[in-house]
Design a protein around this motif. Structure first.
Motif, PDB file in Angstrom:
ATOM      1  N   VAL A   1       0.837  -1.201   0.000  1.00 10.96           N
ATOM      2  CA  VAL A   1       0.000   0.000   0.000  1.00 10.96           C
ATOM      3  C   VAL A   1       0.874   1.254   0.000  1.00 10.96           C
ATOM      4  CG1 VAL A   1      -1.616   1.343   1.376  1.00 10.96           C
ATOM      5  CG2 VAL A   1      -2.021  -1.088   1.024  1.00 10.96           C
ATOM      6  N   VAL A   2       1.965   1.214   0.801  1.00 15.91           N
ATOM      7  CA  VAL A   2       2.867   2.376   0.828  1.00 15.91           C
ATOM      8  C   VAL A   2       3.418   2.617  -0.577  1.00 15.91           C
ATOM      9  CG1 VAL A   2       5.094   3.206   1.678  1.00 15.91           C
ATOM     10  CG2 VAL A   2       3.477   2.171   3.255  1.00 15.91           C
ATOM     11  N   GLN A   3       3.787   1.521  -1.245  1.00 14.30           N
ATOM     12  CA  GLN A   3       4.340   1.666  -2.598  1.00 14.30           C
ATOM     13  C   GLN A   3       3.306   2.295  -3.539  1.00 14.30           C
ATOM     14  OE1 GLN A   3       7.388  -0.900  -4.429  1.00 14.30           O
ATOM     15  NE2 GLN A   3       5.698  -1.764  -5.555  1.00 14.30           N
ATOM     16  N   ILE A   4       2.062   1.825  -3.435  1.00 13.36           N
ATOM     17  CA  ILE A   4       1.004   2.398  -4.279  1.00 13.36           C
ATOM     18  C   ILE A   4       0.862   3.889  -3.983  1.00 13.36           C
ATOM     19  CG2 ILE A   4      -1.481   2.434  -4.710  1.00 13.36           C
ATOM     20  CD1 ILE A   4      -1.509  -0.539  -3.928  1.00 13.36           C
ATOM     21  N   LEU A   5       0.853   4.226  -2.676  1.00 14.27           N
ATOM     22  CA  LEU A   5       0.678   5.637  -2.325  1.00 14.27           C
ATOM     23  C   LEU A   5       1.827   6.474  -2.864  1.00 14.27           C
ATOM     24  CD1 LEU A   5      -0.742   5.359   1.303  1.00 14.27           C
ATOM     25  CD2 LEU A   5      -1.959   5.881  -0.824  1.00 14.27           C
ATOM     26  N   ILE A   6       3.061   5.927  -2.745  1.00 13.62           N
ATOM     27  CA  ILE A   6       4.216   6.675  -3.258  1.00 13.62           C
ATOM     28  C   ILE A   6       4.079   6.882  -4.769  1.00 13.62           C
ATOM     29  CG2 ILE A   6       6.696   6.558  -3.682  1.00 13.62           C
ATOM     30  CD1 ILE A   6       7.046   5.239  -1.012  1.00 13.62           C
TER      31      ILE A   6
ATOM     32  N   LEU B 293      -6.924  -0.409  -7.615  1.00  7.47           N
ATOM     33  CA  LEU B 293      -8.260  -0.567  -7.062  1.00  7.47           C
ATOM     34  C   LEU B 293      -8.754  -1.999  -7.302  1.00  7.47           C
ATOM     35  CD1 LEU B 293      -9.897   1.619  -5.652  1.00  7.47           C
ATOM     36  CD2 LEU B 293     -11.264   1.859  -7.739  1.00  7.47           C
ATOM     37  N   SER B 294      -8.562  -2.477  -8.525  1.00  7.06           N
ATOM     38  CA  SER B 294      -9.042  -3.832  -8.837  1.00  7.06           C
ATOM     39  C   SER B 294      -8.271  -4.872  -8.019  1.00  7.06           C
ATOM     40  CB  SER B 294      -8.938  -4.114 -10.341  1.00  7.06           C
ATOM     41  OG  SER B 294      -7.601  -4.275 -10.716  1.00  7.06           O
ATOM     42  N   VAL B 295      -6.953  -4.624  -7.801  1.00  8.09           N
ATOM     43  CA  VAL B 295      -6.159  -5.560  -6.998  1.00  8.09           C
ATOM     44  C   VAL B 295      -6.654  -5.571  -5.549  1.00  8.09           C
ATOM     45  CG1 VAL B 295      -3.847  -5.975  -6.034  1.00  8.09           C
ATOM     46  CG2 VAL B 295      -4.111  -5.430  -8.450  1.00  8.09           C
ATOM     47  N   ILE B 296      -6.918  -4.370  -5.029  1.00 11.85           N
ATOM     48  CA  ILE B 296      -7.354  -4.292  -3.628  1.00 11.85           C
ATOM     49  C   ILE B 296      -8.712  -4.968  -3.456  1.00 11.85           C
ATOM     50  CG2 ILE B 296      -8.174  -2.672  -1.855  1.00 11.85           C
ATOM     51  CD1 ILE B 296      -5.870  -0.825  -2.785  1.00 11.85           C
ATOM     52  N   VAL B 297      -9.628  -4.679  -4.406  1.00 10.56           N
ATOM     53  CA  VAL B 297     -10.959  -5.294  -4.324  1.00 10.56           C
ATOM     54  C   VAL B 297     -10.825  -6.819  -4.401  1.00 10.56           C
ATOM     55  CG1 VAL B 297     -13.162  -5.549  -5.535  1.00 10.56           C
ATOM     56  CG2 VAL B 297     -12.173  -3.275  -5.200  1.00 10.56           C
ATOM     57  N   GLU B 298      -9.957  -7.276  -5.286  1.00  8.30           N
ATOM     58  CA  GLU B 298      -9.757  -8.708  -5.448  1.00  8.30           C
ATOM     59  C   GLU B 298      -9.220  -9.318  -4.143  1.00  8.30           C
ATOM     60  OE1 GLU B 298      -8.776 -10.218  -9.585  1.00  8.30           O
ATOM     61  OE2 GLU B 298      -6.873 -10.468  -8.538  1.00  8.30           O
TER      62      GLU B 298
END
Ligand code: GH3
Ligand code: MG
Ligand code: MG
Length: 513
Positions: free
Chosen positions: A172-177, A209-214
């Motif tokens: 998640v940190v990587q996504i946010l960065i 988003l799709s990865v997180i939902v999955e």
């Protein structure tokens, strides 16, 4: 959009339609799993190929950016192949702490690297050279963090709970960065670059988003391969393909922002990363709640990271040092050169005259060759030079000055030095000269300046003469130290005034009686 781009998007959309049809009509089972997994893999392959195609068409840093993004798809594709092996070949559920997980983390690293390259910025060659070690330090540090926080719980001391927690957090940190970095780039850029960053932002956002939902669906045990969650993921991949196709228009667009200080912020972040390592070392040693095997592992990888990043500091230091040497040499040369004519200037005179005077006095003391031991100063002033400026303009005057300097130096010996003494006045210092023959050089100078017309502007030419006043150092051959070189120069100046008052275009020399 080009025909090939349309074809890419067409086939990707077709693959997605197959996936949709499979999700709608097939029951969960091997068939659906196989169709969905293979369709996803083919989509990822299409993305990989499309990004490589963009890289091949691009140049410079934009090419590196496309290559890095392609590398990210290579990681995704490899991970997907792992899924196919488990789902379709082994027909086993995915093991917890799947070794391929690291590929999902690694897939983000080249994207981060690509964004750090900031393709819309046109950096200087120097800032790229100095930025590269910083860039590598940051990348190394990021991968080190993964080993430190996640990897050790997978291989050194197995704990699926800590592993999953840390993996998710770092992911998640990587996504946010990544999203923040894209936001910054979006803010700093304009025109087609801004559009590109915006589309990339949207594509990454949808993808994550799709990865997180999955992932949520997996946790809630409602996910199965080929479910609608996979369709959402496939749709986000098609969006990426559209971005790649659209971004082809960027390839001929040059970087729009000039940035002399390209490396500054990169240097700051890399410095923080390097400085964090000793803190991590202390933390590893003092953290009491982790198993000793993990402590040892962390101490080893942190030490290795310190060695590697320090090596990069040395590389950068070396580059900085050699650049400093090169720039200093350029500045040193510039400080003793007249920018207009390229000959030496007065600063060169004050830096070297002491050595010339000392060498001359030594010659006189040694009583060696009595003929060639004088230091002769020739002051040369162009006659009626103001007229050139008045009639033809200052630029024409400049061209005449350059040509006169060239003509004077063409009649000198290699050991003589020509300098620009002031406005249109030159000084020749003739070393190892004989005062009895000194007038010959003065006459050669007069001849060289007078002989041919000087080009002023296109076909316009003019003729000009000059006057020369000279004097030899030491003044008294029998008593060399009786008069300094400054006084001898003054005498040369007086000689020049005499030459002017006597009608110009002549040489006057001063020697004692
Ligand atoms: P004289 O024969 O008595 O030496 O006459 P002159 O006109 O050459 O003498 P003067 O020293 O009065 O004028 C020199 C002129 O040279 C004045 C100045 O405008 C011009 N000058 C000085 N430096 C430069 C330069 O770098 N470029 C140009 N184009 N002109 C310069
Ligand atoms: Mg003059
Ligand atoms: Mg003058």
């Amino acid at each position: 959009m080009q025909v090939t781009s349309k074809r890419w998007i067409g086939s990707a959309a077709a693959l997605t339609l197959i996936q949709i049809a499979a999700s709608a009509f097939l029951r969960p089972g091997l068939e659906l799993t196989a169709v969905s997994d293979i369709a996803s893999a083919l989509l990822l392959l299409a993305l990989l190929l499309a990004f490589i195609a963009n890289a091949r068409a691009a140049r410079g840093r934009l090419r590196s950016v496309w290559m890095l993004l392609a590398l990210s798809w290579a990681f995704w594709l490899t991970d997907q192949c792992g899924w196919i092996v488990y789902d379709v070949v082994f027909r086993k559920p995915m093991p917890d702490m799947f070794p391929g997980d690291i590929l999902l983390f690694l897939a983000g690293v080249p994207v981060l690297a690509a964004l750090l390259l900031r393709p819309h910025v046109d950096p200087t060659e120097r800032s790229v050279r100095f930025g590269m070690p910083d860039f590598l330090q940051l990348m190394l540090w990021w991968i080190y963090l993964y080993l430190f926080l996640v990897n050790c719980w997978q291989y050194v001391w197995r704990s699926s709970a800590v592993y999953n927690r840390n993996f998710d957090r770092l992911y998640v940190v990587q996504i946010l960065i990544l999203l923040t970095a894209l936001g910054v780039l979006l803010y700093q850029s304009s025109g087609p670059w801004r559009r590109f960053y915006f589309l990339l932002f949207a594509a990454l956002f949808l993808n994550y988003l799709s990865v997180i939902v999955e992932n949520r669906a997996i946790e809630a045990r409602v996910y199965y391969t080929g479910s609608w969650y996979d369709v959402a993921f496939a749709a986000s991949l098609v969006f990426f393909l559209a971005v790649a196709a659209h971004a082809r228009e960027l390839i001929p667009v040059p970087a729009t922002v000039k940035d002399e200080r390209y490396g500054t912020w990169l240097f700051g972040s890399a410095a923080v990363a390097v400085l964090s390592l000793p803190a991590m070392l202390i933390y590893s040693a003092l953290e009491g709640s982790v198993p000793p095997a993990i402590v040892r592992f962390r101490l080893v990888i942190t030490s290795a990271a310190i060695v590697a990043t320090t090596a990069l500091v040395f590389v950068k230091q070396h580059r900085l040092y050699s650049d400093l040497k090169r720039v200093n040499a350029i500045l040193a040369e510039a400080s003793i050169t007249d920018p207009l004519t390229g000959i030496r200037n007065r600063r060169f005179f004050s830096e070297t005259i002491g050595a010339d005077v000392a060498a001359t006095l030594r010659e006189f003391r040694s009583e060696a060759d009595r003929c060639a031991r004088d230091l002769v100063f020739y002051l040369i002033d162009i006659d009626n030079f103001k007229e050139v400026n008045d009639q033809y303009g200052h630029d024409a005057g400049d061209r005449v000055l350059v040509e006169v300097a060239r003509r004077i130096s063409s009649v000198m010996r290699a050991s003589d030095v020509l300098l620009r003494w002031g406005g249109e006045e030159f000084l020749v210092i003739s070393r190892f000269a004989d005062r009895r023959q000194a007038n010959a050089l003065a006459l050669r100078v007069l001849e060289a300046v007078r002989e041919k017309p000087l080009a002023v502007d296109g076909a316009v030419t003019l003729t000009r003469t000059c006057s020369v006043g000279w004097a030899a150092f030491p003044w008294h051959e029998g008593d060399p130290s009786s008069m300094g070189h400054e006084e001898v120069l003054k005498l040369a100046d007086e000689a020049l005034i005499q030459a002017k008052t006597a009608g110009k275009d002549r040489a006057v020399g001063m020697i004692p009686y």
